[in-house]
Design a protein around this motif. Sequence first.
Motif, PDB file in Angstrom:
ATOM      1  N   GLY A  96     -12.895   3.264 -12.104  1.00 41.23           N
ATOM      2  CA  GLY A  96     -11.685   2.460 -12.009  1.00 41.23           C
ATOM      3  C   GLY A  96     -11.950   1.010 -12.372  1.00 41.23           C
ATOM      4  N   VAL A  97     -13.060   0.493 -11.862  1.00 42.99           N
ATOM      5  CA  VAL A  97     -13.398  -0.895 -12.141  1.00 42.99           C
ATOM      6  C   VAL A  97     -13.679  -1.066 -13.640  1.00 42.99           C
ATOM      7  N   ALA A  98     -14.399  -0.103 -14.215  1.00 34.65           N
ATOM      8  CA  ALA A  98     -14.720  -0.197 -15.636  1.00 34.65           C
ATOM      9  C   ALA A  98     -13.441  -0.200 -16.475  1.00 34.65           C
ATOM     10  N   LEU A  99     -12.506   0.705 -16.148  1.00 36.63           N
ATOM     11  CA  LEU A  99     -11.251   0.779 -16.900  1.00 36.63           C
ATOM     12  C   LEU A  99     -10.460  -0.511 -16.759  1.00 36.63           C
ATOM     13  N   SER A 102      -9.891   5.150  -6.726  1.00 36.46           N
ATOM     14  CA  SER A 102      -9.258   4.464  -5.606  1.00 36.46           C
ATOM     15  C   SER A 102      -9.265   2.954  -5.820  1.00 36.46           C
ATOM     16  N   ASN A 103     -10.440   2.441  -6.135  1.00 35.28           N
ATOM     17  CA  ASN A 103     -10.478   0.985  -6.280  1.00 35.28           C
ATOM     18  C   ASN A 103     -10.550   0.574  -7.755  1.00 35.28           C
ATOM     19  N   MET A 104      -9.397   0.203  -8.279  1.00 38.10           N
ATOM     20  CA  MET A 104      -9.331  -0.226  -9.662  1.00 38.10           C
ATOM     21  C   MET A 104      -9.647  -1.707  -9.777  1.00 38.10           C
ATOM     22  N   ILE A 105      -9.322  -2.446  -8.720  1.00 38.51           N
ATOM     23  CA  ILE A 105      -9.392  -3.904  -8.847  1.00 38.51           C
ATOM     24  C   ILE A 105     -10.830  -4.376  -8.669  1.00 38.51           C
ATOM     25  N   PRO A 106     -11.353  -5.084  -9.654  1.00 42.96           N
ATOM     26  CA  PRO A 106     -12.716  -5.591  -9.529  1.00 42.96           C
ATOM     27  C   PRO A 106     -12.814  -6.573  -8.367  1.00 42.96           C
ATOM     28  N   SER A 107     -13.953  -6.537  -7.682  1.00 41.52           N
ATOM     29  CA  SER A 107     -14.156  -7.460  -6.566  1.00 41.52           C
ATOM     30  C   SER A 107     -14.347  -8.870  -7.100  1.00 41.52           C
TER      31      SER A 107
END
Lengths: 155, 500
Positions: free
Chosen positions: B107-110, B238-243
């Motif tokens: 998700g983070v990569a996308l 679940s977690n798409m948003i980068p920290s």
Amino acid sequence: MHFIRKPKDFISGALFLAAGIAVIAISSGYDFGTPRRMGPGFFPVVMGGLLCLLAVLIMIRGLVGSVEEMEPLNAQALRGAVMVLGGSLIYGILIRPAGMIPATIILVLMGAFATKGYGLKAAIVTAVVLAAISAIVFVELLGQPIPLLGSMFGY
Amino acid sequence: MEFLSNLGIGFGEVLTLTNLFYCFMGVLLGTLIGVLPGLGPAATIAMLLPVTFTLDPSTALIMLAGIYYGAQYGGSTTAILVNLPGESSAVVTVLDGYQMARQGRAGVALATAALGSFFAGCVATLLIAVAAPILARFALEFHAADYFSLMVLGLIASVALAQGPLLKALAMIILGLIVGIIGIDITSGAYRMTFGVNELLDGVSIVAVAMGIFGLGEIIQNLASPEPERTAYKAKMSNMIPSKAEMKQIAMPVVRGTALGSILGILPGGGAMLSSFAAYAIEKRISKNPEKFGTGAIEGVAAPESANNAGAQTSFIPMLTLGIPSNAIMALMAGAMLIQGIQPGPGVIREQPELFWGLIVSMWIGNLMLVILNLPLIGIWVKLLTIPYKFLFPAIMTFCAIGVFTLNFSSFDVYIMVIFGFVGFAFRRLGCEPAPFLLGMVLGPMMEEYLRRAMLLSRGDPMVFVERPISGTLLAIAVFCIVAVSLPAIRSKREEAFQE
């Protein structure tokens, strides 16, 4: 074939040379003109000459240096090329006399046999579906004047 | 102020229901073909060209442009989730993107790819809006000789920067130039190389050639190699948003990738693919821990994905302002403009401000649509990936055949497509890339015309090309390109760079 070290270079060079010579031969029939008033023959003859020059350089490069064999043409690649190109060619021949639906069906059937893994049934279903889609999209929705069935069927 | 009023013209043009709809269709289709491996933007644009003839010129260009930059968004999805490049410009994204997915960070990569692309898209759009009018004004000073030299430089630089042997690429260009002038000579009215075929009087159709080389050519290439396993990475995103930490990590790579892509996109031969490769290589080189690359480094996704979108968009600059396509896709766009009766070049901004500014504004709106659309629709894209290629390519064949037939409702164009499909197949086997051929074909008639005019003005003295400062400089750069690429030291470096 020890003499020709890189058949890829040598053959492509030879093809370019043949094309260059053909262009010069055809274009020498056109008025060459002068540099100030270039005739229709000027540009093609000059370009044909340049092509010949490059072709010779490429051919020479095919004769020197380390040997690079051409990868053999595998049966699957050849089958794909023949079926895809052949299918399109037959489409061009059939579209006027037979119409769009038969031409598309034959095109897709030939395409299906370009690869392994198509059963006859799957191929026929794909062909019919694609023919229907193209009839609906291109003829009905976009209104392109292509006959669905051609003169061969009495239309 | 002029700038704002220009953008106003652009918004006025785009914010119509028709243009918004076709912009949406363009980016949606672009994402779709970007996701699907084995179907590239060149083939898609060629297939759709005939459909766009019925549209307004600006509507047509808005949609076709959307396909190109939309494909940059789609390509990364496949790269990250399936370990396959959906698009050639996403090849390097596979290296770290898929590793990230395996670590549960798909998700983070996308999201990184999408946000990076969006940032790059905004910057590139702004760059076009600022740089293009300046360049076009400058180009109006050009004489015939300068134009000729500019085309020479454009063609030579495009093969010097691209992959593959230089001599063969030059030969392909010249062959393209010659095929480009087939038909009636506009100056003398002579029939050239028409072999008595009436259909050839208007010349060989660029669209038919492109469909043969790219449309059918791609199919033949794909069929020759066994289909790679396509297993989409199935995990909950679940977690798409980068920290916050990740945002910090990607900020600079995105900026660098955008800058690099913007520059490489403008250069002839540049565009999306070159930009992404270069951006990845640079990130790896300047990184404090380069060993991280290839194991899921987020920078390895951020930089190339920003760069390819920036490059895709800025490659419009030379085409729109100078009339010189820098890659095969721009050659097709130039072809689309010519068919619509618009001569690509410095006159476009002045004579067709609505078209020019509309296209630019549409790029920004298209990017906005893409970033909003892309993430929620990923589930659908992944489903589409399960369609095997064997059901896809008959459809491509069908659309190519219908599309090329409807150009002139003549079977002759279908035969041209078949012939050039074969030529492309044969030359690819011989290690000659067919893209330079298409560039030559588009530029052939223009180059001859400028050469003729320059020689007429100089009373037959070829020194004019060297003596005019602009022309002389351009030719000097062209010579430099050839020498530089032929030097053994640089040649090996260049091959190394493309290997990476």
